[in-house]
Design a protein around this motif. Structure first.
Motif, PDB file in Angstrom:
ATOM      1  N   ALA A  98      -9.465   4.551  -1.387  1.00 48.92           N
ATOM      2  CA  ALA A  98      -8.569   3.405  -1.246  1.00 48.92           C
ATOM      3  C   ALA A  98      -7.200   3.799  -0.717  1.00 48.92           C
ATOM      4  CB  ALA A  98      -8.424   2.695  -2.594  1.00 48.92           C
TER       5      ALA A  98
ATOM      6  N   MET B   8       1.384   2.262  -3.379  1.00 49.53           N
ATOM      7  CA  MET B   8       0.191   2.875  -3.935  1.00 49.53           C
ATOM      8  C   MET B   8       0.059   4.329  -3.486  1.00 49.53           C
ATOM      9  SD  MET B   8      -3.760   1.720  -3.450  1.00 49.53           S
ATOM     10  CE  MET B   8      -3.647   2.084  -1.706  1.00 49.53           C
TER      11      MET B   8
ATOM     12  N   THR C 218      -6.829  -2.531  -6.365  1.00 46.26           N
ATOM     13  CA  THR C 218      -5.977  -1.396  -5.988  1.00 46.26           C
ATOM     14  C   THR C 218      -5.753  -0.426  -7.140  1.00 46.26           C
ATOM     15  OG1 THR C 218      -4.016  -2.718  -6.510  1.00 46.26           O
ATOM     16  CG2 THR C 218      -4.791  -2.731  -4.222  1.00 46.26           C
TER      17      THR C 218
ATOM     18  N   VAL D 209       0.835  -1.197   0.000  1.00 48.45           N
ATOM     19  CA  VAL D 209       0.000   0.000   0.000  1.00 48.45           C
ATOM     20  C   VAL D 209       0.867   1.244   0.000  1.00 48.45           C
ATOM     21  CG1 VAL D 209      -1.800   1.235   1.263  1.00 48.45           C
ATOM     22  CG2 VAL D 209      -1.837  -1.249   1.153  1.00 48.45           C
TER      23      VAL D 209
END
Length: 519
Positions: A148, A23, A120, A20
């Protein structure tokens, strides 16, 4: 200080995995983590302000809504056409083939930690539930947005369609309510926060498609790089960023916060400041106030609100036995400043908040300030007595002026006797000085609670000015002096008449008649 949570709202501290983290770096740009240094952006990397929002829509419906596949396809097609006409390329929308099982009647109870397993590749997840209103039989859209990258779950939104033909328009308005822009806080200037907003440089198809406009509200988030290279996301509590102007991709925002410097960079760990838009939802704000020391309920305190920054004050209500109170979204549906008062004037807590941003109960600890509240009550009673005296003295002074102008000296003397029966101004000054000396002494002796608060000090100063300015004896002395002068003049008048010399007798005229010369 700005990051310390003041309430027990939804968990705002999230630990994100290394995947993450990558991301986050993609969504918020290369500056999202400062340690270790972020890699240089690749040539294919798209600037944040040019990046559209990739949105996945999970649309499910109640059987009573009678949205079969044909009606559903027609509704979605007409809605997407409106998105293309009014929003433009800033929204890149994909309809999920299989809606998430979380979409249903219990969206209001959903929590951010319950969500997961989404693709994602998407920035936003829209959870949309179509149902039928039991009373009007109209189609109702309800849903929430899940961001997200920040794992932020927005408030519940609702929109009703007046007819079946109005469905696409209602769905379009509903999705506009759902949408919340993302941004990176790039600095501060002149006491304002500067935000680089995702998708802000994409030309909108119309004014309705602008990503951020004047009045848009953001909440700031602090993305902290931990020692294990994970990212911890903290919401900066009781802080909001209200857009004042937008120039290109940069939004200039006023900082509305309970803290002096909520966006401070004086932080132990490497961190980056981001922001996400927020809108008031169709839910009431539930608060519970408790004593920070004893954890007992703060019952019987008055809560007021005023729209930020300087709106009119409105009394929301009084906390119940458990210290709870509900704040409904107002007509402005924006940020308000709440103030909890003891004795109707001593503030125990003051903070900005947006009613409707969450349905979860927030527990807020306060210092009940028992000693300060005690003196506040005594000062309020003293103020009432002073105001009564000012009004009574003013009435008597006006009556004495009338008696003086009409030379009704007996009436003036009677009013002066009434004035003499009033308590002298020195008695109020002595009472005020005694209370202030006691409070000052207690403030040095008591270490557990504050006694001389800023509000209490202002009350003392205000009452001193009230006594000095309105409880003087100048008018009384002038009327009494006029009465003394009149009595003195009346006493001297008879004496002057007695001492005045007698007037000489008038000459007797000679009588002409018979006499010696007339013979």
């Amino acid at each position: 200080m700005g990051d310390r949570p003041l309430d027990r709202q939804r968990p705002l501290v999230e630990r994100v995995t290394t995947a993450v983290l990558a991301m986050l770096l993609t969504v918020f740009g290369a500056g999202a983590a400062q340690d270790p240094p972020a890699p240089a952006p690749t040539p294919e990397a798209e600037p944040l302000e040019n990046r559209p929002y990739r949105i996945e829509v999970h649309l499910a419906s109640d059987p009573d809504a009678r949205l079969d596949s044909a009606r559903r396809e027609e509704l979605v097609a007409r809605w997407l056409e409106m998105v293309r006409r009014f929003v433009g390329p800033a929204w890149s929308i994909k309809l999920a083939e299989r809606p998430s099982p979380l979409v249903g009647r219990d969206l209001e109870r959903l929590k951010a930690e319950d969500l997961g397993g989404f693709d994602t590749a998407f920035d936003k997840i829209w959870l949309v539930w179509a149902s039928v209103d039991a009373e009007s039989a109209s189609l109702v859209f309800s849903g929430r947005e899940y961001d997200a990258s920040t794992r932020w779950l927005g408030p519940l939104q609702r929109r009703r369609a007046t007819s079946s033909l109005d469905g696409p328009r209602a769905l379009f308005q509903f999705t506009r309510d759902l949408f919340s822009p993302s941004a990176l806080i790039v600095g501060q200037e002149g006491g304002r926060a500067l935000l680089k907003v995702q998708g802000a440089s994409i030309p909108p198809a119309s004014d309705l498609g602008a990503v951020a406009v004047k009045g848009t509200t953001f909440i700031p988030l602090r993305l902290i790089t931990m020692r294990d290279q994970s990212i911890q996301i903290n919401r900066i509590a009781f802080t909001y960023l209200a857009v004042e102007s937008v120039e290109g991709a940069t939004a200039r925002c006023a900082i509305v916060s309970a803290y002096r410097d909520p966006l401070s960079q004086r932080f132990a760990r490497p961190n980056t400041l981001a922001a996400i838009g927020i809108k008031s939802g169709d839910v009431a704000l539930r608060l519970r106030f408790v004593d920070k020391t004893t954890k007992d309920s703060a019952a019987g305190y008055t809560l007021t609100e005023r729209p930020a920054p300087d709106g009119a004050v409105r009394v929301v209500g009084m906390t119940d036995r458990s210290g709870r109170i509900t704040v409904e979204p107002g007509p402005t549906r924006g940020v308000v400043k709440l103030r909890l008062l003891a004795g109707d004037s001593e503030p125990l807590a003051e903070f900005p908040i947006m009613p409707g941003e969450s349905a979860e109960e927030r527990v807020i600890t306060v210092d009940p300030l028992p000693l300060a509240a005690r003196y506040q009550v005594q000062l309020d009673a003293l103020r009432d007595a002073i105001v009564d005296q000012v009004a009574l003295r003013g009435r008597l002074e006006r009556l004495m002026q009338v008696r003086l102008e009409g030379e009704d000296w007996a009436g003036l003397q009677a009013l002066l006797k009434q004035y003499d029966l009033l308590p002298p101004p020195s008695s109020f000054a002595e009472t005020l000085k005694r209370l202030k000396d006691e409070a000052t002494k207690l403030s040095y002796e008591s270490a557990k609670t504050t006694v001389l608060t800023r509000n209490l000090q202002a009350e003392f100063s205000e009452l001193e000015g009230l006594i000095d300015g309105y409880l003087g004896d100048d008018a009384y002395k002038s009327f009494a002096e006029a009465l003394r002068d009149k009595k003195k003049n009346e006493a001297e008048a008879p004496k002057e008449r007695k001492e005045a010399p007698a007037a000489p007798p008038a000459a007797t005229p000679s009588v002409k008649g018979s006499g010696a010369g007339g013979s």
